[in-house]
Scaffold this active site. Structure first.
Site, PDB file in Angstrom:
ATOM      1  N   GLY A 100       0.787  -1.223   0.000  1.00 26.70           N
ATOM      2  CA  GLY A 100       0.000   0.000   0.000  1.00 26.70           C
ATOM      3  C   GLY A 100       0.820   1.274   0.000  1.00 26.70           C
ATOM      4  N   GLU A 141      -1.181  -1.581  -5.552  1.00 27.06           N
ATOM      5  CA  GLU A 141      -2.441  -0.974  -5.106  1.00 27.06           C
ATOM      6  C   GLU A 141      -2.558   0.450  -5.624  1.00 27.06           C
ATOM      7  OE1 GLU A 141      -3.052  -1.306  -0.860  1.00 27.06           O
ATOM      8  OE2 GLU A 141      -2.037  -3.217  -0.805  1.00 27.06           O
ATOM      9  N   TYR A 261      -7.024  -6.308  12.330  1.00 27.27           N
ATOM     10  CA  TYR A 261      -6.955  -4.958  12.898  1.00 27.27           C
ATOM     11  C   TYR A 261      -8.314  -4.302  12.661  1.00 27.27           C
ATOM     12  CZ  TYR A 261      -6.499  -3.475   8.057  1.00 27.27           C
ATOM     13  OH  TYR A 261      -6.731  -3.289   6.723  1.00 27.27           O
TER      14      TYR A 261
END
Ligand SMILES: *[C@@H]1O[C@H](CO)[C@@H](O)[C@H](O)[C@H]1NC(C)=O
Ligand SMILES: *[C@@H]1O[C@H](CO)[C@@H](O)[C@H](O)[C@H]1NC(C)=O
Ligand SMILES: *[C@@H]1O[C@H](CO)[C@@H](O)[C@H](O)[C@H]1NC(C)=O
Ligand SMILES: *[C@@H]1O[C@H](CO)[C@@H](O)[C@H](O)[C@H]1NC(C)=O
Ligand SMILES: *[C@@H]1O[C@H](CO)[C@@H](O)[C@H](O)[C@H]1NC(C)=O
Ligand SMILES: *[C@@H]1O[C@H](CO)[C@@H](O)[C@H](O)[C@H]1NC(C)=O
Ligand SMILES: *[C@@H]1O[C@H](CO)[C@@H](O)[C@H](O)[C@H]1NC(C)=O
Length: 370
Positions: A100, A141, A261
């Site tokens: 990312g 991404e 998470y």
């Protein structure tokens, strides 16, 4: 008689299953990502709970278009496979490229020219072999134009050819080739090249999470990674998985993503604390992200109230004006049952260091079964 023949039939069955695995088909995937910034020691990974572990990330050099491992990570990555195989000799490892935070323009320019793709592909294979990984994983991404998606498809097909050639020449087991992809085969009206994805990848890791977070949805609480929609327009995992299947990718090539998470919001009114309650940005951390282990600590330290909503499949916890949306054991087991029920290849989680005493990893593994 049945009691005498069935063990024999079982042996034949498992023998054939073994042959099948040797032929390059992956039987199932119970996977997790590890990354060095988590500061979770590789030697502490309970690799008995996984079939595949992704080591993240290798980098793309934007002038040579070669894949590299930073000098800070070199020793850990080189040791990675040997270390995780100490607890589970059968676990397979993949070197994940990008992520990312990587420069996505570098991926776009690499994929746009044949000579650059060749640098990328050849260096990735060399790096995987010289660091003892069993495969490679691309985490770009995301491509964000139709041309970039077409180039992504070309890259995968040239990569597959190179990987097959290398295995033929070296005599080694063919490297696995996977990609982490968007929640849906349709990225804001741009389609992934599903034919190339199907033909050239062993499987895709579908990132079925980060649907809502205080960084981009600051004004209301929301389930960050719900499986189903509870209201019109609510982003959810199931819709994306159905898109992938409808677009032509076999369920057996799809691996469902689980977030270990959640995200914390600041409630506007501590008495209005359900899903989609008014909120004012993030709590706890800058972008509100918080690992499962820290969420468990928050809950016990603050005697927070916890809720499982099985309609959308999410957990949330709140105390005072802090509200956290996340996946606890019920969300994880429901999602893993869903993956199994849909005939998917398996599941993966981001990321192993965020779990708490293996609670989510064990829940997922047990729910999937052997
Ligand atoms: C690793 O997971 C296995 C399977 O759930 C469990 O039996 C074992 O106790 C775990 N090891 C550690 C160190 O937690
Ligand atoms: C890319 O590789 C070149 C040649 O090895 C090197 O000089 C350069 O510093 C690298 N770029 C980055 C951003 O690491
Ligand atoms: C290449 O990467 C380096 C280091 O991340 C960065 O400073 C530089 O601007 C990049 N070059 C291009 C052309 O994007
Ligand atoms: C590499 O692995 C060996 C044995 O598994 C261990 O002793 C050594 O400390 C590891 N090195 C690094 C840099 O992790
Ligand atoms: C959130 O609310 C603020 C203040 O009302 C508004 O300026 C902003 O556009 C809203 N953000 C989003 C993503 O809707
Ligand atoms: C679960 O969430 C949905 C969507 O927000 C809501 O309509 C439903 O009432 C919730 N269920 C429970 C039991 O709170
Ligand atoms: C949070 O509240 C403050 C003050 O009430 C307001 O100025 C701000 O726009 C709000 N931020 C968000 C993200 O809603």
């Amino acid at each position: 008689m049945a009691s005498k023949t069935s063990p024999f039939l079982f042996s034949i069955f498992f023998f054939l299953l073994g042959l099948h695995s040797c032929a390059g088909q992956t039987a199932n995937v119970k996977a997790v990502y590890w990354f060095p910034d988590s500061e979770f020691p590789v030697s502490s990974i309970n690799s008995t709970l996984f079939t595949h572990i992704f080591c993240a990330f290798a980098d793309l050099n934007n002038t040579t278009y070669q894949v590299t491992i930073s000098s800070a990570n070199a020793a850990k990555f080189k040791n990675f496979t040997q270390t995780v195989q100490q607890k589970n000799p059968n676990v397979k490892t993949l070197l994940s490229i990008g992520g990312g935070r990587a420069d996505k323009d570098a991926f776009a320019s690499m994929a746009s020219q044949a000579s650059r793709r060749k640098s990328f592909i050849d260096s990735s294979i060399n790096l995987a072999r010289s660091n003892n990984f069993h495969g490679l994983d691309l985490d770009w991404e995301y491509p964000d134009t139709a041309t970039k998606y077409a180039n992504f498809g070309t890259l995968l097909s040239e990569w597959r050819t190179a990987i097959a050639n290398e295995a033929r020449i070296s005599g080694e087991t063919t490297l696995l080739l996977t990609a982490a992809v968007f929640r849906s085969s349709n990225y804001y009206s741009l389609s992934y090249p599903v034919r190339s994805v199907s033909d050239n990848l062993d499987w895709i890791n579908v990132m079925s999470y980060d649907f809502y977070g205080p960084g981009w949805s600051p004004n209301f609480t929301a389930p960050p990674a719900a499986l189903y929609s509870g209201a019109s327009g609510q982003v959810n995992g199931d819709a994306g998985i159905r898109d992938w299947i409808q677009s032509g990718v076999a369920a057996r090539k799809i691996v469902l993503g689980l977030p270990f998470y959640g995200y914390a919001w600041r409630l506007v009114n501590s008495n209005n604390r359900g899903l989609f309650a008014p909120a004012n940005g993030s709590a706890i951390s800058g972008d509100g992200s918080i690992g499962y282990g820290q969420i468990r600590n928050f809950i016990s330290q603050n005697k927070a109230t916890t809720v499982y909503n099985g309609t959308v499949v999410t957990d949330y916890a709140y105390s005072g004006t802090t509200w956290i949306g996340y996946d606890d054991t019920q969300s994880v087991s429901t999602k893993v049952s869903y993956a199994k029920g849909k005939g998917l290849l398996g599941y993966f989680a981001w990321h192993v260091g965020a779990d708490s005493n293996w609670v989510l990893s064990q829940t997922a593994s047990r729910t999937w079964g052997a």
